[in-house]
Enzyme design. Structure first.
Site, PDB file in Angstrom:
ATOM      1  N   SER A   1      37.344  57.423  45.128  1.00 32.50           N
ATOM      2  CA  SER A   1      38.026  57.559  43.717  1.00 32.50           C
ATOM      3  C   SER A   1      38.889  58.573  43.460  1.00 32.50           C
ATOM      4  O   SER A   1      39.285  59.057  44.423  1.00 32.50           O
ATOM      5  CB  SER A   1      37.056  57.589  42.682  1.00 32.50           C
ATOM      6  OG  SER A   1      37.599  56.895  41.782  1.00 32.50           O
TER       7      SER A   1
ATOM      8  N   ASP B   1      36.422  45.323  42.602  1.00 36.60           N
ATOM      9  CA  ASP B   1      36.600  46.761  42.008  1.00 36.60           C
ATOM     10  C   ASP B   1      37.408  47.174  41.103  1.00 36.60           C
ATOM     11  O   ASP B   1      38.621  46.454  41.492  1.00 36.60           O
ATOM     12  CB  ASP B   1      37.395  48.278  43.402  1.00 36.60           C
ATOM     13  CG  ASP B   1      37.592  49.711  42.402  1.00 36.60           C
ATOM     14  OD1 ASP B   1      37.020  49.760  41.445  1.00 36.60           O
ATOM     15  OD2 ASP B   1      37.128  50.686  42.917  1.00 36.60           O
TER      16      ASP B   1
ATOM     17  N   HIS C   1      33.240  49.916  42.083  1.00 34.87           N
ATOM     18  CA  HIS C   1      33.872  51.184  42.188  1.00 34.87           C
ATOM     19  C   HIS C   1      32.978  51.919  42.648  1.00 34.87           C
ATOM     20  O   HIS C   1      32.899  52.359  43.567  1.00 34.87           O
ATOM     21  CB  HIS C   1      34.521  50.762  40.800  1.00 34.87           C
ATOM     22  CG  HIS C   1      34.557  53.037  42.026  1.00 34.87           C
ATOM     23  ND1 HIS C   1      36.118  53.171  42.152  1.00 34.87           N
ATOM     24  CD2 HIS C   1      35.028  54.369  40.679  1.00 34.87           C
ATOM     25  CE1 HIS C   1      37.112  53.585  41.660  1.00 34.87           C
ATOM     26  NE2 HIS C   1      36.232  54.746  41.215  1.00 34.87           N
TER      27      HIS C   1
END
Length: 755
Positions: A610, A698, A730
């Site tokens: 991320s 995601d 995610h």
């Protein structure tokens, strides 16, 4: 000779198998006190754990019970009662206030082609007394079992259960649907409503007149045409099946389910509980106009605390309506509600305020303000995704919570009248402490460190003013994992990298290093910045860092400026400076640690997910001489292209330093600024081989981001490999994806760091 690390895939797989078996501790519940014939008191402690089962490729849940003998001031004796057993198909469970009953929401797979069903069960001490097929009752869609909206709340009278479910949608069909010839029409066919259930009066076994609950929705029974393919907004990452939540109540005696009326149309309700006296329901309502944004990990969404009266269906606002509020908790004497509050919009995670509403005076006070700067010995501020479900002391004046304090997590007791805070873990071992529950002042906690998996601890909360003397007893120990040593480094950025508005900020990093075997002399280094960016690595058990350390790598977990636990100024310093301040903090930290520690500076790699992936890709391009391999999971690589596809477009603008408004159209200058702050800008300088891991589902950082980077690297001849995980979002937290991801990561690092 180069220090040896584990290098065979079989050895690494065996190591991962062993470490992944350490269970996580999720919940704890204390049973009622029992007095023995000798006058002593004991209670049972029910705990739930989860563990990866690699053979079944799933997380399994199991429970274990303990007995705690106490004299009201300290734990006299405690120990396990029996062995653990697996919990099957339980979505939610909740003990009643008296501890005599337990409610369970269970999923049951349908026969042959039937869809999965949901049952609400009520158990007493030795049998199941109710089993209600919610799917067959057809009053609503699926019940929510998430921790964002979901709840399962007993009325104080123990006659009703409150929960949240998806609103029932009318049936839709094609304009060209073939119909069976009509032999005779029933009321239902011509859209006549069925007789409605009588409204609900809680606290009495039978419903009486007047009320804000509705039973069947007669109008819903008409079949609509042209509605088959209408788009239904949802709440984003991990909440894609959540659209329109409704509050529902089960009358246990009458076996009837009712849907609450009176929640305003522009709100989505959740986190609900019965008001004092069972006169109505208190809930958090999230605004969903003009459209829904992602909610997971976003404690900045406009929301407020409301009360719906059952007798008239009147809805009353209990908090300010311009903030973000969540986690309301009612005191044992049912007089006060505490809740957490942030500013709406801005950074997704912030230092929160603790607010308290008095039910009878209707007065709201601020118990704890946001803390601008963390200082040792003072309360660091509140940085938590939720308060413990049970957090109040028996005096209905004090409460307990856990929060990040720089790079560790500690537990504090808060006096809601004076605002005084006392650490419950200041003299306890350093690491990560979490409150699981407190009941009748028996406090149950979880403790772990980077080298020690979760352990179960219990203490009796001392009297006011003596809380620092809490004595912790270990109920379930876990042996430390051998071969891992760790410590926390504190760093102050160089003068030229100080923030002009927020000067004098520092930050931390946690360094794990092998303490056994040949790799101890000069191990290769894996640099791991966290995602968020407003989150934090606390010194607790984490599978990937521990396993990499056991393979033979030193692992550097960097809490750059912008992390939680260091004060609100630290959080506020980062928006507008992503791609520079956070990148320079990580690089400065890496260079300092390579100077101060015996590590192999010729073998340094990056791993990040991320925003941690965003930083890894930036570092590869901005400092190509430092890093020789990289693994990124669902990375942000181009903020400008992410803004139109993510469930959190406000993040893209806020972190770039731009104002967000739902109706704003991006202009070329804003897009330029987003691209300017993105790792894609430096892709021409990248030389190190990159392994990408992407979750097909995601919604937060859609996999198109990683694909964009993959194509850019391929076009420039950089060695790259892409792993695509269907059914994963995610977090890439599916057991199979997590295990496969670790193996591929370890082998990629070993190959490209020439280990």
């Amino acid at each position: 000779r180069v220090p040896q690390v584990l290098s065979s895939a079989e050895e690494i797989a065996e190591l991962y198998r062993e470490l992944s078996q350490h269970p996580g501790l999720s919940t704890a519940c204390l049973g009622p006190d029992v007095t023995t014939q000798y006058g002593g008191k004991y209670c049972s402690l029910y705990t739930e754990w989860s563990q990866r089962d690699l053979a079944r490729a799933e997380n399994v849940k199991f429970c274990r019970q303990y007995l705690i003998f106490h004299d009201g001031a300290s734990v006299v004796y405690s120990g396990p009662a029996g062995t653990c057993s697996e919990i099957k198909d339980e979505l939610l469970s909740r003990e009643s206030p008296s501890g005599v009953l337990k409610a369970v929401l269970r999923k049951v797979s349908g026969k042959e082609k039937e869809k999965e069903k949901q049952f609400l069960e009520v158990w007493d001490e030795n049998r199941k007394v109710k089993s209600i097929d919610l799917t067959a009752l057809d009053k609503h869609g699926s019940v929510y079992d998430d921790d964002q909206f979901g709840c399962l709340a007993w009325s104080h009278s123990e006659t009703h259960l409150l929960y949240v479910a998806e609103k029932k949608r009318p049936k839709a069909e094609s304009f060209f649907q073939s119909k069976a010839p009509e032999l005779g029409t029933s009321d239902e066919d011509v859209g006549h409503p069925k007789k409605e259930d009588a409204p609900l009066k809680v606290g009495s076994p039978h419903p009486r007149a007047g009320g804000g609950w509705q039973g069947g929705c007669g109008a819903d029974r008409a079949v609509l045409q042209g509605e088959q393919f209408v788009y239904h907004e949802d709440w984003g990452e991990t909440l894609s099946t959540r659209s329109v939540p409704v509050l529902c109540a089960l009358d246990i005696e009458g076996n009837s389910v009712s849907v609450l009326e009176g929640v305003p149309e522009h709100l989505s309700p959740g986190q609900a509980f019965w008001s004092p006296g069972d006169t109505g329901v208190v809930f958090v309502g999230w605004w969903h106009e003009p459209f829904r944004l992602g909610l997971r990990h976003c404690t900045n969404r406009r929301s407020a605390l409301f009360y719906v009266d059952l007798t008239g269906g009147r809805c009353e606002l209990l908090s300010e309506d311009t903030k973000a509020v969540w986690s309301p908790r009612l005191s044992p004497d049912r007089c006060r509600i505490v809740y957490l509050e942030n500013d709406a919009l801005g950074p997704h995670q912030q230092c929160s305020r603790l607010r308290m509403y008095d039910w009878y005076t209707k007065h709201t006070s601020t118990v704890l303000e946001a803390v601008p700067r963390q200082a040792w010995g003072a309360f660091p501020g509140i940085y938590c995704s939720a308060l413990p479900a049970l957090c109040w002391a028996a005096d209905s004046r004090r409460l307990v919570l856990d929060t990040a304090q720089r790079s560790q997590q500690d537990m504090f007791v808060v006096d809601t009248v004076t605002g005084a805070t006392t650490s419950l873990t200041a003299d306890a071992p350093q690491g990560s402490w979490s409150v699981l529950t407190i009941d009748r002042d028996i406090l149950v906690a979880r403790f772990s460190t980077p080298s020690c998996p979760p352990t179960l601890k219990v203490a009796v909360l001392p009297a006011t003013g003596q809380e620092a003397q809490a004595r912790w007893v270990c109920l379930q120990d876990a042996a430390p994992v051998p071969g891992i040593s760790w410590g926390i480094h504190t760093l102050r950025p160089p003068p030229e990298q100080e923030h002009p508005q927020y000067g004098g900020l520092d930050f931390d990093a946690i360094l794990l290093r092998p303490s056994e075997g040949p790799a101890t002399q000069k191990p290769p280094l894996v640099v791991m910045p966290h995602g968020g960016p407003h989150s934090v690595f606390t010194a607790g058990w984490m599978l990937y860092p521990a396993a990499l350390c056991r393979v033979g790598f030193a692992v550097l977990l960097v809490n750059y400026r912008g992390s939680l636990g260091f004060g609100q100024d630290n959080v506020a310093s980062l928006p507008g400076n992503v791609g520079t301040q956070d990148v320079h903090d990580v690089q400065f930290c890496v260079e300092r640690v390579l100077q101060e520690e015996t590590l192999d500076a010729s073998r340094v790699a990056l791993v990040g997910g991320s925003h941690g992936g965003f930083l890894a890709c930036h570092l590869l391009g901005q400092f190509p001489d430092t890093y020789h391999a990289c693994v990124v999971r669902n990375p942000v690589v181009n903020i400008a292209s992410m803004v139109a596809t993510t469930d959190i477009p406000d993040w893209c603008l806020t972190e770039t330093g731009l104002p967000y408004a739902p109706d704003a159209l991006p202009d070329p200058a804003q897009w330029t600024e987003m691209l300017h702050k993105s790792p894609m800008r430096f892709v021409d300088q990248v030389r190190a081989p990159v392994l990408l891991m992407l979750g097909e589902d995601d919604r937060r950082v859609p996999p198109k981001q990683g694909l964009e980077y993959y194509r850019a690297l391929k076009a420039r001849g950089v060695p790259t490999r892409l792993l695509w995980y269907p059914g994963n979002n995610h977090a890439l937290a599916g057991v199979e994806a997590e295990a496969d991801g670790f193996m591929n990561m370890a082998l990629w690092l070993l190959k490209h760091l020439r280990c």
